[in-house]
Design a protein around this motif. Structure first.
Motif, PDB file in Angstrom:
ATOM      1  N   HIS A 244       7.198  -8.511  15.069  1.00 48.78           N
ATOM      2  CA  HIS A 244       5.811  -8.884  15.381  1.00 48.78           C
ATOM      3  C   HIS A 244       4.858  -7.720  15.098  1.00 48.78           C
ATOM      4  N   GLN A 245       5.307  -6.525  15.468  1.00 55.12           N
ATOM      5  CA  GLN A 245       4.464  -5.356  15.239  1.00 55.12           C
ATOM      6  C   GLN A 245       4.271  -5.103  13.739  1.00 55.12           C
ATOM      7  N   GLN A 246       5.362  -5.309  12.992  1.00 54.31           N
ATOM      8  CA  GLN A 246       5.281  -5.095  11.543  1.00 54.31           C
ATOM      9  C   GLN A 246       4.356  -6.122  10.896  1.00 54.31           C
ATOM     10  N   ALA A 247       4.449  -7.378  11.372  1.00 57.28           N
ATOM     11  CA  ALA A 247       3.584  -8.426  10.826  1.00 57.28           C
ATOM     12  C   ALA A 247       2.117  -8.107  11.101  1.00 57.28           C
ATOM     13  N   ARG A 248       1.836  -7.609  12.316  1.00 55.84           N
ATOM     14  CA  ARG A 248       0.447  -7.268  12.654  1.00 55.84           C
ATOM     15  C   ARG A 248      -0.057  -6.116  11.780  1.00 55.84           C
ATOM     16  N   ALA A 249       0.818  -5.150  11.575  1.00 53.19           N
ATOM     17  CA  ALA A 249       0.427  -4.022  10.719  1.00 53.19           C
ATOM     18  C   ALA A 249       0.177  -4.481   9.286  1.00 53.19           C
ATOM     19  N   ASP A 250       1.044  -5.391   8.819  1.00 58.18           N
ATOM     20  CA  ASP A 250       0.844  -5.920   7.459  1.00 58.18           C
ATOM     21  C   ASP A 250      -0.466  -6.675   7.346  1.00 58.18           C
ATOM     22  N   LEU A 251      -0.798  -7.460   8.406  1.00 52.97           N
ATOM     23  CA  LEU A 251      -2.049  -8.212   8.389  1.00 52.97           C
ATOM     24  C   LEU A 251      -3.247  -7.279   8.368  1.00 52.97           C
ATOM     25  N   ASP A 252      -3.202  -6.242   9.202  1.00 53.93           N
ATOM     26  CA  ASP A 252      -4.309  -5.279   9.213  1.00 53.93           C
ATOM     27  C   ASP A 252      -4.458  -4.593   7.862  1.00 53.93           C
ATOM     28  N   ALA A 253      -3.310  -4.271   7.260  1.00 53.84           N
ATOM     29  CA  ALA A 253      -3.356  -3.618   5.940  1.00 53.84           C
ATOM     30  C   ALA A 253      -3.931  -4.563   4.892  1.00 53.84           C
ATOM     31  N   SER A 254      -3.533  -5.845   4.997  1.00 55.79           N
ATOM     32  CA  SER A 254      -4.035  -6.834   4.038  1.00 55.79           C
ATOM     33  C   SER A 254      -5.538  -7.007   4.177  1.00 55.79           C
ATOM     34  N   GLU A 255      -5.998  -7.106   5.442  1.00 55.50           N
ATOM     35  CA  GLU A 255      -7.435  -7.250   5.667  1.00 55.50           C
ATOM     36  C   GLU A 255      -8.192  -6.024   5.179  1.00 55.50           C
ATOM     37  N   SER A 256      -7.610  -4.863   5.397  1.00 54.97           N
ATOM     38  CA  SER A 256      -8.242  -3.626   4.934  1.00 54.97           C
ATOM     39  C   SER A 256      -8.329  -3.590   3.420  1.00 54.97           C
ATOM     40  N   GLN A 257      -7.219  -4.000   2.771  1.00 56.02           N
ATOM     41  CA  GLN A 257      -7.223  -4.037   1.307  1.00 56.02           C
ATOM     42  C   GLN A 257      -8.229  -5.050   0.773  1.00 56.02           C
ATOM     43  N   PHE A 258      -8.326  -6.202   1.485  1.00 52.47           N
ATOM     44  CA  PHE A 258      -9.275  -7.225   1.045  1.00 52.47           C
ATOM     45  C   PHE A 258     -10.708  -6.716   1.170  1.00 52.47           C
ATOM     46  N   ARG A 259     -10.998  -6.076   2.322  1.00 50.56           N
ATOM     47  CA  ARG A 259     -12.346  -5.520   2.488  1.00 50.56           C
ATOM     48  C   ARG A 259     -12.631  -4.446   1.447  1.00 50.56           C
ATOM     49  N   LEU A 260     -11.606  -3.641   1.146  1.00 51.80           N
ATOM     50  CA  LEU A 260     -11.759  -2.599   0.130  1.00 51.80           C
ATOM     51  C   LEU A 260     -12.009  -3.214  -1.247  1.00 51.80           C
ATOM     52  N   LEU A 261     -11.272  -4.310  -1.533  1.00 50.45           N
ATOM     53  CA  LEU A 261     -11.435  -5.005  -2.813  1.00 50.45           C
ATOM     54  C   LEU A 261     -12.846  -5.569  -2.945  1.00 50.45           C
ATOM     55  N   VAL A 262     -13.286  -6.279  -1.902  1.00 52.17           N
ATOM     56  CA  VAL A 262     -14.605  -6.915  -1.950  1.00 52.17           C
ATOM     57  C   VAL A 262     -15.711  -5.869  -2.049  1.00 52.17           C
ATOM     58  N   SER A 263     -15.563  -4.806  -1.249  1.00 52.02           N
ATOM     59  CA  SER A 263     -16.631  -3.806  -1.216  1.00 52.02           C
ATOM     60  C   SER A 263     -16.757  -3.044  -2.527  1.00 52.02           C
ATOM     61  N   ASN A 264     -15.690  -3.023  -3.312  1.00 54.64           N
ATOM     62  CA  ASN A 264     -15.715  -2.241  -4.556  1.00 54.64           C
ATOM     63  C   ASN A 264     -15.900  -3.094  -5.811  1.00 54.64           C
ATOM     64  N   VAL A 265     -15.987  -4.409  -5.669  1.00 53.18           N
ATOM     65  CA  VAL A 265     -16.272  -5.260  -6.831  1.00 53.18           C
ATOM     66  C   VAL A 265     -17.702  -4.977  -7.291  1.00 53.18           C
ATOM     67  N   THR A 266     -17.872  -4.680  -8.575  1.00 55.73           N
ATOM     68  CA  THR A 266     -19.202  -4.306  -9.083  1.00 55.73           C
ATOM     69  C   THR A 266     -19.843  -5.379  -9.964  1.00 55.73           C
ATOM     70  N   ASP A 267     -19.047  -6.338 -10.450  1.00 52.34           N
ATOM     71  CA  ASP A 267     -19.619  -7.375 -11.318  1.00 52.34           C
ATOM     72  C   ASP A 267     -20.254  -8.504 -10.519  1.00 52.34           C
ATOM     73  N   TYR A 268     -19.906  -8.615  -9.254  1.00 51.40           N
ATOM     74  CA  TYR A 268     -20.438  -9.681  -8.406  1.00 51.40           C
ATOM     75  C   TYR A 268     -21.033  -9.065  -7.140  1.00 51.40           C
ATOM     76  N   ALA A 269     -22.135  -9.654  -6.674  1.00 54.07           N
ATOM     77  CA  ALA A 269     -22.662  -9.314  -5.359  1.00 54.07           C
ATOM     78  C   ALA A 269     -21.991 -10.258  -4.365  1.00 54.07           C
TER      79      ALA A 269
END
Length: 527
Positions: free
Chosen positions: A9-34
């Protein structure tokens, strides 16, 4: 005491947090789309690098502000931002292309998508908004559409040219028979009603010839005789005609720049184009006004601009793009052919020039023809040859009816006529001597047309004057200034003028002919 293994359960939560962090990082760094979130009220909740690049705002400048500021003032005034959110909420999706405004106030063409975001209960918590700058794609699409329109215009003119060129030769020959025989009939018909009928026939044939000529000019298939002309002199020469065409309610202004450059055009086509522009401008001023004809040198492009401006009612923008189309007219039925501006358009392009039109409703219209600067050298005059006594004209025409009509006109002018129906017969007449002038149609059956025949005669007898005529022929494009060309259907005064230029002797007009010209004609025919 109860102990549970929660490693997975702890590993799944950590994976989810990492995924959300990566998604936010991906969205925040996209330059072709606002990519950003809006609150239900349209307030910007977050911001990515693409939004800053496209719209110019940093996160601190735009988060907490209404997304309405991205819309043009006109869109804001009609409530378009709020309507977009409403449509997205009600339908589940909103998409459009339109103008948006950057921080610096500049406009860009954007592709916009808005989707509603709901929680697990279905309640609206905000909107996801995606904006992309597609200005370059729109510009490329507009260029493609322009090329497609130009291709369609080219195909239309080519089809029109083929159609008109296909019938012009035979049609003008028919008109030549009508107009040529009118002069003969006029000498025999003395009643007033008969003269009126002949006058109506003559007017109709002239109108038909004008329509054919204008169509050929529009399709850029008109045979032209370009010369180096003085623009100011040509405009001055037709000023009287222009003034009479306007009437008393319209004031004519002339603004001719001194030291105008010469241009290399067909003088008759130039004058026809100018008259067409003036008549069109006159018709736009039903209640009177001022018409201005101007000419000036354009230093930037080395062109001479000839403009006709009126103070009439103007032309709506949706009509402006159609005014040069053949047969398009806004005049009442029977008041125009729709070929006047088409002739001007064709003349300009055939002379390697261009045409521009600008109009404001209620203020008037200006049509400008830009023609390339020509050589400063004066046009060479045709060498005149001395002809003793009554000149003998060798008429070369394969159509017997046209030959008969042309012979009648030549004899009314005092010439003796010999007729040959083809090139071989004509060369035999030339070899037999006794011919003072050659008058040949360009279109003839056989291996040698009129132009090749003229060049053969020129090689054999350089001193023999040659006049060519045609209703329409592709071969006429190759004449250049080698030989004068008289267009069918021609009138007796046109024929007299051209022959007198060649022979160096004045020819009589129809009204000055002696009575003995009514005698039966003596024409030697070689076929």
């Amino acid at each position: 005491m109860v102990t549970r293994d929660v490693t997975e359960h702890q590993q799944a939560r950590a994976d989810l947090d990492a995924s959300e962090s990566q998604f936010r990082l991906l969205v925040s760094n996209v330059t072709d789309y606002a990519l950003y979130m809006l609150t239900p009220g349209g307030i910007v909740a977050n911001w990515n690098a693409g939004g800053e690049r496209i719209k110019g705002y940093s996160p601190g400048e735009i988060i907490g502000q209404s997304f309405a500021r991205f819309y043009t003032p006109a869109d804001q005034a009609v409530g378009k931002p709020a309507r977009a959110l409403k449509i997205a909420e009600e339908t589940g999706h909103y998409e459009e292309d339109g103008w948006r405004v950057r921080k610096d106030g500049s406009f860009f063409w954007a592709s916009v998508v808005i989707d509603p975001i709901r929680d697990s209960d279905g309640s609206l918590v905000g909107f996801a908004k995606i904006t992309r700058d597609i200005s370059e794609r729109r510009e490329a699409q507009q260029k493609l559409e322009l090329v497609q329109r130009q291709l369609a215009e080219s195909q239309k003119m080519d089809a029109l040219g083929q159609l008109t060129g296909g019938v012009a030769h035979d049609f003008n020959n028919l008109l030549m028979i009508i107009s040529g025989n009118l002069h003969r009939i006029k000498r025999e018909v003395t009643s007033e009603r008969g003269q009126l009928a002949l006058s109506a026939i003559e007017t109709a044939s002239e109108r038909a010839a004008s329509l054919t000529s204008q169509l050929l000019t529009f399709a850029r298939r008109q045979s032209v005789n370009p010369q180096t002309i003085d623009v100011a002199d040509r405009i001055t020469a037709v000023r009287e005609v222009l003034s009479s065409a306007l009437g008393g309610a319209i004031k004519l202004n002339m603004e001719i720049q001194p030291d105008l450059w010469p241009i290399f055009v067909d003088p008759n086509e130039f004058e026809t184009a100018l008259i067409n522009l003036v008549v069109n401008a006159r018709d736009a001023m039903a209640n009177g006004g001022t018409l201005t004809v101007s000419a000036r040198n354009v230093l930037e492009t080395t062109e001479v601009a000839v403009s006709v401006a009126d103070t009439g009612e103007g032309i709506p923008q949706d009509v402006l793009s159609k005014v040069f189309d053949p047969f398009f007219t806004t005049k009442p039925v029977g008041k125009g052919t729709g070929l006047g501006l088409s002739q001007v358009h064709g003349f300009a392009h055939q002379a390697d020039g261009r045409i521009e039109i600008a109009s404001t409703l209620g203020k008037g219209t200006t049509v400008s023809v830009y023609l390339p600067r020509g050589s400063a050298a004066a046009t060479g005059t045709t060498t005149r040859h001395s002809v003793r006594g009554s000149a003998t004209v060798l008429l070369i025409e394969d159509n017997p009816a046209v030959a008969d009509a042309s012979t009648g006109l030549l004899e009314q002018l005092g010439y003796t006529v010999r007729w040959a129906s083809n090139a071989e017969a004509a060369l035999s007449e030339i070899d037999a001597d006794g011919v003072d002038v050659v008058f040949s149609d360009i279109v003839m059956p056989g291996r040698m047309d009129g132009l090749k025949l003229a060049r053969t005669i020129r090689d054999r007898k350089p001193e023999l004057p040659i006049l060519l005529t045609t209703g329409y022929s592709e071969s006429a494009r190759d004449v250049r200034s080698d030989f004068p060309v008289l267009r069918k259907p021609y009138h007796i005064h046109d024929l007299s003028r051209e022959l007198s230029k060649l022979t160096g002797q004045g020819s009589e007009t129809a009204s000055d002919l002696p009575a003995h010209q009514d005698a039966p004609r003596k024409v030697r025919v070689r076929q």
